[in-house]
Design a protein around this motif. Sequence first.
Motif, mmCIF file in Angstrom:
data_model
loop_
_atom_site.group_PDB
_atom_site.id
_atom_site.type_symbol
_atom_site.label_atom_id
_atom_site.label_comp_id
_atom_site.label_asym_id
_atom_site.label_seq_id
_atom_site.Cartn_x
_atom_site.Cartn_y
_atom_site.Cartn_z
ATOM 1 N N VAL A 185 7.359 32.470 3.313
ATOM 2 C CA VAL A 185 7.343 33.939 3.315
ATOM 3 C C VAL A 185 6.586 34.460 2.094
ATOM 4 O O VAL A 185 5.776 35.386 2.198
ATOM 5 C CB VAL A 185 8.770 34.510 3.350
ATOM 6 N N GLN A 197 11.154 30.685 14.226
ATOM 7 C CA GLN A 197 10.828 31.719 13.252
ATOM 8 C C GLN A 197 9.721 32.599 13.822
ATOM 9 O O GLN A 197 8.953 32.141 14.670
ATOM 10 C CB GLN A 197 10.380 31.074 11.933
ATOM 11 N N ASP A 251 20.880 32.772 8.823
ATOM 12 C CA ASP A 251 20.762 33.060 7.407
ATOM 13 C C ASP A 251 20.615 31.761 6.609
ATOM 14 O O ASP A 251 20.040 31.759 5.520
ATOM 15 C CB ASP A 251 22.004 33.826 6.936
ATOM 16 N N GLU A 311 7.713 41.126 7.238
ATOM 17 C CA GLU A 311 9.016 40.654 7.705
ATOM 18 C C GLU A 311 8.834 39.379 8.513
ATOM 19 O O GLU A 311 8.028 39.332 9.445
ATOM 20 C CB GLU A 311 9.724 41.692 8.565
ATOM 21 N N VAL A 312 9.595 38.344 8.140
ATOM 22 C CA VAL A 312 9.590 37.081 8.877
ATOM 23 C C VAL A 312 11.023 36.789 9.314
ATOM 24 O O VAL A 312 11.923 36.705 8.474
ATOM 25 C CB VAL A 312 9.058 35.911 8.019
ATOM 26 N N ASN A 313 11.237 36.651 10.606
ATOM 27 C CA ASN A 313 12.574 36.419 11.144
ATOM 28 C C ASN A 313 12.877 34.943 11.341
ATOM 29 O O ASN A 313 11.977 34.144 11.624
ATOM 30 C CB ASN A 313 12.744 37.124 12.500
ATOM 31 N N SER A 314 14.143 34.615 11.189
ATOM 32 C CA SER A 314 14.646 33.289 11.527
ATOM 33 C C SER A 314 15.906 33.470 12.363
ATOM 34 O O SER A 314 16.391 34.593 12.520
ATOM 35 C CB SER A 314 14.964 32.486 10.259
ATOM 36 N N GLU A 356 18.067 37.616 11.153
ATOM 37 C CA GLU A 356 18.048 36.892 9.884
ATOM 38 C C GLU A 356 16.594 36.662 9.466
ATOM 39 O O GLU A 356 15.677 36.905 10.227
ATOM 40 C CB GLU A 356 18.793 35.568 10.019
ATOM 41 N N GLY A 357 16.420 36.150 8.255
ATOM 42 C CA GLY A 357 15.082 35.930 7.744
ATOM 43 C C GLY A 357 14.916 36.601 6.403
ATOM 44 O O GLY A 357 15.872 36.768 5.648
ATOM 45 N N LEU A 371 15.416 44.111 7.057
ATOM 46 C CA LEU A 371 15.456 42.957 7.939
ATOM 47 C C LEU A 371 16.181 43.271 9.245
ATOM 48 O O LEU A 371 17.301 43.758 9.242
ATOM 49 C CB LEU A 371 16.164 41.801 7.224
ATOM 50 N N ALA A 388 17.070 31.198 6.098
ATOM 51 C CA ALA A 388 16.521 32.183 5.163
ATOM 52 C C ALA A 388 16.738 31.758 3.713
ATOM 53 O O ALA A 388 15.991 32.161 2.816
ATOM 54 C CB ALA A 388 17.151 33.544 5.406
ATOM 55 N N PHE A 392 11.328 27.736 3.713
ATOM 56 C CA PHE A 392 11.140 29.016 4.397
ATOM 57 C C PHE A 392 10.761 30.099 3.386
ATOM 58 O O PHE A 392 9.848 30.901 3.618
ATOM 59 C CB PHE A 392 12.413 29.406 5.142
#
Length: 308
Positions: free
Chosen positions: A93, A137, A81, A75-78, A59-60, A287, A84, A89
């Motif tokens: 980003v 994150q 969702d 790309e930034v992940n979490s 997710e992210g 993603l 996101a 957040f």
Amino acid sequence: MAAFTASDVKALREKTGAGMMDAKKALEASNGDIEAAVDALRAKGLATAQKKSSRTAAEGLVGVATDGIRGVAVEVNSETDFVAKNDKFQDFVRKTTDVALGLESDDVEALKAASYPDGGTVGDKLTDNVATIGENQQLRRMKTISVSQGAVVPYVHNAAADGLGKIGVLVALEGDASNDVLQALGKDVAQHAAAMFPQALDADGLDQAVIERERAIAQEKAAESGKPENVQEKMVEGAVKKYAKENALLSQIFVKDGKATVEEHVARTAKEAGASIKLVDYVRYQLGEGIEKDEGDFGAEVAALAGR
């Protein structure tokens, strides 16, 4: 005890389109190795060539930003969702992507060390977000592309907000055509790339390990045909060339045309505009692409990436 589970059988079927029993037998023969099972099914003609999956494993958000002749994707992940969709957040980003655009780099560590607009560094803000949002994150990757003359055109598929989404594409067009022509062409090509999963700009850029894997599968198929050796060699070379053509952006059939390749469409557009245009680079970030995880365990994946 079996070296695979029912979910492995399901995953293999989703990757290949093979029947349940064929998938199960392939996993039994490969001792649970899904990639080896994919190759075995393809060699037997029970699966089609594997595309990069459109299903995400993280997710992210992916952020894209451009300034005319330069662009960057981040790309930034979490973990979920839900995060996101969080305004805080998304703001992080967006601002981090803008910072990345000014770096002209592909170095994530350099991005973390860069100054953040609200004070401190990007890394500091990331740490603060983890603490305040209550979910891990991770800054996963970034890529910058540029041209000396022309335009870098962005596209976000199913955007969650301006410049943010789950698939981000940048297309670098070198040339002296008008900005209107470059923007329209760039968007068309970027939408094509979002849909068609190219693995490289041209055949020379394809991962040679992947090409050799395709060659090995083609050789096994050719051997099973029982045809003369010289015919088998032609079959193998034909299969490898077909794979390269279908997976390199320039040689893919342009989706809005259905006949011309992307390279031919660019050349045709340039001719109609009476200008020079060349597609010289692109970035396609999806993603979670390339992250393998157990169902429901992405939190552990991100924690491992973060070194926790």
